[in-house]
Design a protein around this motif. Structure first.
Motif, PDB file in Angstrom:
ATOM      1  N   TYR A   3      -2.765  -8.046 -15.859  1.00 12.48           N
ATOM      2  CA  TYR A   3      -3.550  -6.305 -15.201  1.00 12.48           C
ATOM      3  C   TYR A   3      -3.245  -5.522 -15.737  1.00 12.48           C
ATOM      4  O   TYR A   3      -3.576  -3.949 -16.089  1.00 12.48           O
ATOM      5  CB  TYR A   3      -4.129  -5.913 -13.879  1.00 12.48           C
ATOM      6  N   LEU A   4      -1.850  -5.259 -16.051  1.00 13.59           N
ATOM      7  CA  LEU A   4      -1.193  -3.814 -16.507  1.00 13.59           C
ATOM      8  C   LEU A   4      -0.718  -4.167 -18.117  1.00 13.59           C
ATOM      9  O   LEU A   4      -0.305  -2.879 -18.631  1.00 13.59           O
ATOM     10  CB  LEU A   4       0.369  -3.699 -15.985  1.00 13.59           C
TER      11      LEU A   4
ATOM     12  N   LYS B  73       4.002   5.275 -13.526  1.00  9.06           N
ATOM     13  CA  LYS B  73       4.554   4.566 -14.365  1.00  9.06           C
ATOM     14  C   LYS B  73       6.481   3.853 -14.186  1.00  9.06           C
ATOM     15  O   LYS B  73       6.962   4.984 -14.185  1.00  9.06           O
ATOM     16  CB  LYS B  73       5.055   6.489 -15.491  1.00  9.06           C
ATOM     17  N   ARG B  74       5.793   2.458 -13.163  1.00 12.46           N
ATOM     18  CA  ARG B  74       7.338   2.083 -12.603  1.00 12.46           C
ATOM     19  C   ARG B  74       6.792   0.757 -13.505  1.00 12.46           C
ATOM     20  O   ARG B  74       5.784   0.318 -13.802  1.00 12.46           O
ATOM     21  CB  ARG B  74       6.733   2.280 -11.392  1.00 12.46           C
TER      22      ARG B  74
ATOM     23  N   GLN C 254      -5.495  -3.608  -8.501  1.00 11.87           N
ATOM     24  CA  GLN C 254      -5.211  -2.861  -7.121  1.00 11.87           C
ATOM     25  C   GLN C 254      -4.136  -2.242  -7.895  1.00 11.87           C
ATOM     26  O   GLN C 254      -3.633  -0.836  -7.923  1.00 11.87           O
ATOM     27  CB  GLN C 254      -5.234  -2.893  -5.683  1.00 11.87           C
ATOM     28  N   LEU C 255      -2.746  -2.986  -7.178  1.00  9.96           N
ATOM     29  CA  LEU C 255      -2.125  -3.082  -7.225  1.00  9.96           C
ATOM     30  C   LEU C 255      -1.262  -2.898  -8.610  1.00  9.96           C
ATOM     31  O   LEU C 255      -0.332  -1.505  -9.159  1.00  9.96           O
ATOM     32  CB  LEU C 255      -0.462  -4.007  -7.245  1.00  9.96           C
ATOM     33  N   ALA C 256      -1.969  -3.567  -9.625  1.00 13.97           N
ATOM     34  CA  ALA C 256      -1.677  -2.666 -11.289  1.00 13.97           C
ATOM     35  C   ALA C 256      -2.148  -1.820 -11.980  1.00 13.97           C
ATOM     36  O   ALA C 256      -1.457  -0.663 -12.235  1.00 13.97           O
ATOM     37  CB  ALA C 256      -2.284  -4.082 -12.474  1.00 13.97           C
ATOM     38  N   THR C 257      -3.051  -1.005 -11.004  1.00 17.71           N
ATOM     39  CA  THR C 257      -3.200   0.519 -11.243  1.00 17.71           C
ATOM     40  C   THR C 257      -2.083   1.689 -10.779  1.00 17.71           C
ATOM     41  O   THR C 257      -2.189   2.212 -11.233  1.00 17.71           O
ATOM     42  CB  THR C 257      -4.847   0.889 -10.347  1.00 17.71           C
ATOM     43  N   GLN C 258      -1.682   0.538  -9.471  1.00 17.43           N
ATOM     44  CA  GLN C 258      -0.467   1.547  -8.375  1.00 17.43           C
ATOM     45  C   GLN C 258       0.304   2.366  -9.386  1.00 17.43           C
ATOM     46  O   GLN C 258       0.805   2.697  -9.107  1.00 17.43           O
ATOM     47  CB  GLN C 258      -0.959   1.662  -7.341  1.00 17.43           C
TER      48      GLN C 258
ATOM     49  N   THR D 153       0.658  -1.301   0.184  1.00 18.35           N
ATOM     50  CA  THR D 153       0.339  -0.233  -0.200  1.00 18.35           C
ATOM     51  C   THR D 153       0.735   1.150   0.128  1.00 18.35           C
ATOM     52  O   THR D 153       0.326   2.346  -0.135  1.00 18.35           O
ATOM     53  CB  THR D 153      -0.959  -0.050   1.612  1.00 18.35           C
ATOM     54  N   SER D 154       2.672   1.031   0.112  1.00 22.27           N
ATOM     55  CA  SER D 154       3.382   2.484   0.410  1.00 22.27           C
ATOM     56  C   SER D 154       4.438   1.895  -0.792  1.00 22.27           C
ATOM     57  O   SER D 154       5.401   2.038   0.155  1.00 22.27           O
ATOM     58  CB  SER D 154       2.970   3.306   1.423  1.00 22.27           C
TER      59      SER D 154
END
Length: 449
Positions: free
Chosen positions: A277-278, A252-253, A243-247, A214-215
């Motif tokens: 998901y990416l 842009k990582r 959720q991680l894919a969205t983050q 989450t961080s």
């Protein structure tokens, strides 16, 4: 071509026998192929028919030829050198433990030997029609596109796939394709297999470690193993992956996704890769066959982001791929005829039952002093111990009693004990060994109620 040396002291029939046998053993004459009649060969070589017949009879007696009434002689379908008793090799070293729950070797008790042999023979008889390019055999990579789509929801083209000899080679390719990693760092999720963390320093890539998705720390890329992450045994759910894919997209990582046992999920279908998901953007996906066909195969699969394929070709396109093309073509056939996925499905059932047996056995001998934690997947389990004793001391005590265990503390960058846990791999043991090993472990530790 058969040649008779009439000046030789070797008898003519034996010259024929030796040359025909050599042609059969080297594959010039294929199984089932007809050989010339004794009359025709005698006329061709200007020798007596009895001489040819003598050579043929010796070859029949040794299993190289078969005589079919009315059809003449043919090369045997199964050659004697393939059916002879195999001489066992003396092992260089014996296993260190009577009950080995480590992953230090490949016993290959569970291996699709028949399917592998059939595919290997097909490759042998068809031969290699081309030399593989830098990223591996084209036929194999094309089959991998279907395999990865079915099992992990990864929709990539064959040109995006690179066959590697392991994760070290894959990491080197990634570091070369993203030169900015040297300055902008990689964030590595913990806990994680030591090599996945340590390889980057040898490549000149600075890293930082984190535990909470989450961080995410500031970094150009993220390394994590989202399926049955070694050594804690937990994986990410589909919502967590989304959720991680969205983050990652928002920042842009790059993602470097390690998925070495994602196909062995016992409860429901394997979750799609985060790569899915990416949609493959800024996403590297790595997997291998360590938990299915054994780590000795040394065959890694790296999926590149589509946008980096031109850069890969520019840097590596003229270099050879040094991984076995022979093995790649065998694997290609195993995938094409569904033998590999069928084997994985069967393996999943076996490992599911073995995990259940381990859970029941621990409950019998340890009571509530030991609990299995983590997802029902992969070839290892995590045991949570209710004890105040130091884990390294317990592992050393087990080792002295002939029981090999894995210490998960090495999977943290500071090597500090984080939880009272040990890891057991059940890939190398039989059901009987598993039960006997846990029973002995309970006696040694004396943790049971």
């Amino acid at each position: 071509m058969l040649v008779i040396d009439r000046k030789s002291q070797e008898q003519i029939y034996h010259q024929l026998y030796r040359q025909i046998r050599a042609e059969i053993e080297t594959g010039i004459r294929q199984p089932g192929q007809a050989v010339a009649s004794t009359r025709f060969l005698a006329q061709t070589l200007t020798v007596s028919r009895n001489t040819v017949d003598h050579a043929y009879q010796d070859l029949v007696a040794e299993g190289y030829l078969v005589s079919k009434p009315g059809a003449g002689y043919h090369v045997a379908q199964q050659l004697p050198n393939l059916t002879a008793t195999v001489t066992p090799l003396t092992p260089i070293s014996q296993p260190r433990f009577e009950f080995d729950f480590t992953e230090d070797y490949d016993q290959l008790q569970l291996f699709p030997k028949s399917a592998w042999q059939t595919a290997e023979q097909a490759v042998m008889f068809s031969g290699l029609s081309h030399i593989q390019p830098a990223n591996g055999d084209p036929q194999y990579r094309q089959q991998l596109t279907h395999y990865l789509a079915r099992l992990k929801g990864i929709h990539a083209k064959a040109e995006q796939i690179v066959v590697t000899s392991g994760f070290n080679e894959a990491a080197g390719i990634i570091a070369n394709l993203i030169p900015g990693l040297a300055n902008d760092r990689l964030a590595i999720a913990e806990p994680i297999a030591p090599n996945a963390r340590e390889v980057w320093s040898r490549l000149g890539v600075a890293t930082t470690n984190f535990q909470q998705l989450t961080s995410l720390p500031a970094a150009l890329g993220v390394v994590l193993a989202p399926t049955h992450n070694f050594p804690d045994g937990h994986g990410l759910s589909q919502p967590q992956r989304q959720q991680l894919a969205t983050q990652l997209n928002a920042n842009k990582r790059y993602l470097i996704e390690l998925d070495t046992d994602g196909t062995l999920t016992y409860d429901g279908q394997p979750a799609p890769a985060i790569h899915h998901y990416l949609q493959g953007q800024r996403s590297f996906y790595y997997t291998n066959y360590d938990d299915t066909l054994g780590s000795a195969l040394c065959m890694g699969i790296l999926v590149l982001p589509a946008e980096l394929v031109p850069r890969y070709q520019a840097k590596y396109g003229q270099l050879p791929n040094r991984n076995s093309q022979w093995q790649q073509l065998i694997l290609s056939r195993l995938i094409a005829n569904d033998a590999l996925e069928r084997y994985i499905r069967q393996l999943t059932i076996v490992y599911h039952n073995r995990r259940q047996l381990l859970q029941q056995t621990c409950a019998t001998y340890f009571g509530n002093q030991v609990q299995l934690v983590g997802a029902a997947a992969g070839t290892f389990v995590v045991l949570q111990l209710q004890t105040s004793q130091a884990i390294p001391a317990l592992i050393a005590q087990a080792a002295r009693a002939g029981i090999g265990l894995v210490n998960p503390d090495r999977c943290w960058h500071d090597h500090r004990p984080h939880q009272s846990q040990v890891v057991l791999s059940f890939r190398q043991v039989t059901d009987d060994q598993l039960v006997a090993g846990i029973q002995k472990l309970a006696t040694v530790w004396q943790l049971a109620n």
